[in-house]
Each structure stands twice: as C-alpha cells, then as structure tokens.
Write an enzyme that holds these catalytic residues in place. Structure first.
Site, mmCIF file in Angstrom:
data_model
loop_
_atom_site.group_PDB
_atom_site.id
_atom_site.type_symbol
_atom_site.label_atom_id
_atom_site.label_comp_id
_atom_site.label_asym_id
_atom_site.label_seq_id
_atom_site.Cartn_x
_atom_site.Cartn_y
_atom_site.Cartn_z
ATOM 1 N N LYS A 9 82.234 13.342 81.759
ATOM 2 C CA LYS A 9 81.555 12.106 82.120
ATOM 3 C C LYS A 9 80.344 12.390 82.999
ATOM 4 O O LYS A 9 80.405 13.182 83.927
ATOM 5 C CB LYS A 9 82.496 11.165 82.867
ATOM 6 N N SER A 25 70.241 8.092 68.696
ATOM 7 C CA SER A 25 70.929 9.081 69.515
ATOM 8 C C SER A 25 70.678 8.782 70.985
ATOM 9 O O SER A 25 70.065 7.781 71.330
ATOM 10 C CB SER A 25 70.425 10.487 69.202
ATOM 11 N N TYR A 58 75.305 10.032 69.447
ATOM 12 C CA TYR A 58 75.431 11.477 69.597
ATOM 13 C C TYR A 58 74.295 11.979 70.480
ATOM 14 O O TYR A 58 73.290 11.303 70.672
ATOM 15 C CB TYR A 58 75.430 12.181 68.232
#
Length: 115
Positions: A9, A25, A58
């Site tokens: 994270k 993305s 992504y």
C-alpha cells in the site's frame, strides 16, 4: 487453499496529473513503486479519499524521484489533481503462508516523496 491478501500500500499519495486521452493506467514514481513492493503492470486498486471512488487499473513506471501519481485514460475521470489516493495491491498465496505475511506500507509526504 489459496487466498487473496493485502500485499502493498501507498497510503495517502497526492494525484499530480490526470491524463484522459492516454491508454489507461496509473503512472507512479519508480521510487514509490520500489519502496512499496509494487511492480510495473501490476494490478492495483485506487481508493480516492476525496470522493470515495474505488477502481482498479495497472501500474506504469514513472521517473524516479518525480513524485508522479498520474491517472491515465478513463481513470482520469475518477480523480482531480490534488486528490489524496490510497494505492493497494493484493497477492494470492497459500492459506498457511498468508497467516505470517506482512504487507509493505509506505507513507509518502505531501510531495509524494519518501521520508
């Protein structure tokens, strides 16, 4: 049994750019990626603290030390420059292995730099 667990994270990064007309993305500073154990092309969940949006995309590698957190393509509509986001990745592992897994969490400063 395999289960999906919290792997990495980046907590409370600031969105620096939102580029709608780009292949979708999130572009991240390479230093943030390395410190958080997130790699290029990895699937991530983005949680926008400012508006509550949650979505997946992504990762694309950005310039090291730039502080870049740029949402590209349709994801750009889910943020505003200056929004605070949490970027989370998950991994699949064996149930027993997962019991001892420790996720990597980083806390960048207000300029998306490591402290």
């Amino acid at each position: 049994m395999q289960i999906e667990v919290f792997k990495s994270k980046i907590h409370r990064a600031k969105v620096t750019q939102a580029e709608l007309h780009y292949v979708g993305s999130i572009t991240l500073d390479e230093a943030l990626m390395e410190a958080s154990n997130i790699i290029e092309n990895e699937k991530v969940q983005i949680v926008n603290v400012n508006n509550g949006e949650r979505f997946e995309t992504y990762v694309i590698k950005g310039d090291r030390g730039s502080g870049t957190v740029c949402l590209n393509g349709p994801a750009a509509r889910r943020v505003q420059v200056g929004d605070i986001v949490i970027i989370v990745s998950y991994g699949i592992m064996d149930f027993e292995e997962a019991k001892n897994h420790q996720p990597t969490i980083i806390f960048p400063d207000s300029n998306n730099q490591l402290t």
